[in-house]
Scaffold this motif. Structure first.
Motif, PDB file in Angstrom:
ATOM      1  N   ASP A 297       0.933  -1.650   0.021  1.00 16.48           N
ATOM      2  CA  ASP A 297       0.180   0.050   0.178  1.00 16.48           C
ATOM      3  C   ASP A 297       0.823   1.011   0.021  1.00 16.48           C
ATOM      4  O   ASP A 297       0.097   2.109  -0.091  1.00 16.48           O
ATOM      5  CB  ASP A 297      -1.188   0.018   1.461  1.00 16.48           C
TER       6      ASP A 297
ATOM      7  N   GLN B 237      -6.871   1.901  -2.179  1.00 16.77           N
ATOM      8  CA  GLN B 237      -5.761   0.308  -1.897  1.00 16.77           C
ATOM      9  C   GLN B 237      -6.631  -1.231  -1.687  1.00 16.77           C
ATOM     10  O   GLN B 237      -7.165  -1.910  -2.842  1.00 16.77           O
ATOM     11  CB  GLN B 237      -5.149   0.899  -0.590  1.00 16.77           C
TER      12      GLN B 237
ATOM     13  N   THR C  21       1.265  -3.985   4.328  1.00 17.25           N
ATOM     14  CA  THR C  21       1.471  -2.442   4.270  1.00 17.25           C
ATOM     15  C   THR C  21       2.627  -1.756   4.628  1.00 17.25           C
ATOM     16  O   THR C  21       3.029  -2.903   5.936  1.00 17.25           O
ATOM     17  CB  THR C  21       0.554  -1.936   5.925  1.00 17.25           C
TER      18      THR C  21
END
Length: 251
Positions: free
Chosen positions: A115, A129, A153
């Motif tokens: 992300d 995302q 992440t």
């Protein structure tokens, strides 16, 4: 096994407390070596693949070149192959999905999808995302391959470990949103505090992937925390180069 069967098998390897261990490689030779040693699956690392071919990380390697490497790796081993595909070489969801389609057609059954805004700053907002993940999963369904999307992440990577507890709320929010969008695993590279890893595992609905770095050394200890997947990232490549240099210097 068919490609779809490989994807389902790889997904089944993600067991809470009995993680699949992925010693990330950068070429077909490394993939073949690990497969012959008994590795149940093969994973690339974007930094390692780029560096091994003279590029910087961060999608600096041309996409066509990257896909050629993926195709050779997949053609060399019979086990499932998952590819570190960074941010998908695009921002727009439809463009990302088409790029991932090419990864699937090269033979892979999984991707890491981060992300972080590649080439920019910060992270993609959660809704953006989610749209990207949904586009990928819809395309994979069209292809008939239950792609294992490892939703990474970058909240923790490269940030002060003392601040990681402050990111937990957002991490949990992102995990829930990515799971709803169709992700198959949640990757938290850079998170190395055992208590925080345990907290992510307890609240996540997805299998949790951590990277072996910093104080994280023991597979047994991380298994006890309930993680489902362990990655080594660029460490194997760095170790290989260090060994190469040392052996030359000793000749």
């Amino acid at each position: 096994m068919s490609q779809a069967e490989k994807a389902r098998h790889f997904a089944d390897l993600h067991k809470k407390g009995d993680p699949v261990v992925l010693y990330n490689i950068w070429d077909a030779g490394g993939a073949k070596t690990l497969a012959s040693a008994g590795a149940p699956a093969i994973a690339t690392g974007s930094w390692s693949v780029a560096a091994a071919h003279g590029f910087d990380d961060g999608e600096r390697m041309p996409l066509d070149f990257s896909l050629m490497i993926v195709e050779r790796i997949c053609a060399t081993v019979d086990v499932p192959v998952t590819v570190d595909f960074e941010g998908g070489y695009a921002v727009d969801p439809s463009d990302v999905a088409e790029n991932v389609r090419r990864v699937i057609r090269a033979g892979a059954i999984g991707i890491n999808f981060e992300d972080r805004v590649v080439g920019g700053e910060g992270l993609h907002p959660i809704p953006a995302q989610v749209e990207r993940i949904e586009a990928i999963t819809a395309m994979a369904e069209e292809e008939g391959v239950p792609l294992v999307l490892n939703a990474r992440t970058d909240l923790f990577l490269g940030t002060d470990p003392d601040s990681h507890k402050d990111f937990m709320g957002e991490a949990q929010e992102r995990e829930a949103a990515y799971a709803e969008a169709g992700a198959g695993c949640f990757f938290v590279p850079g998170l190395t505090d055992a208590a925080l890893i345990s907290q992510v595992v307890e609240t996540a609905t997805l299998p949790v992937n951590v990277m072996m770095m910093g104080p994280l050394r023991s597979v047994a200890e991380l298994s006890a925390l309930g993680v489902s997947r362990l990655s080594y990232g660029p460490a194997p490549f760095r170790t290989a180069l260090s060994d190469l240099k040392r052996r030359f210097e000793e000749t």
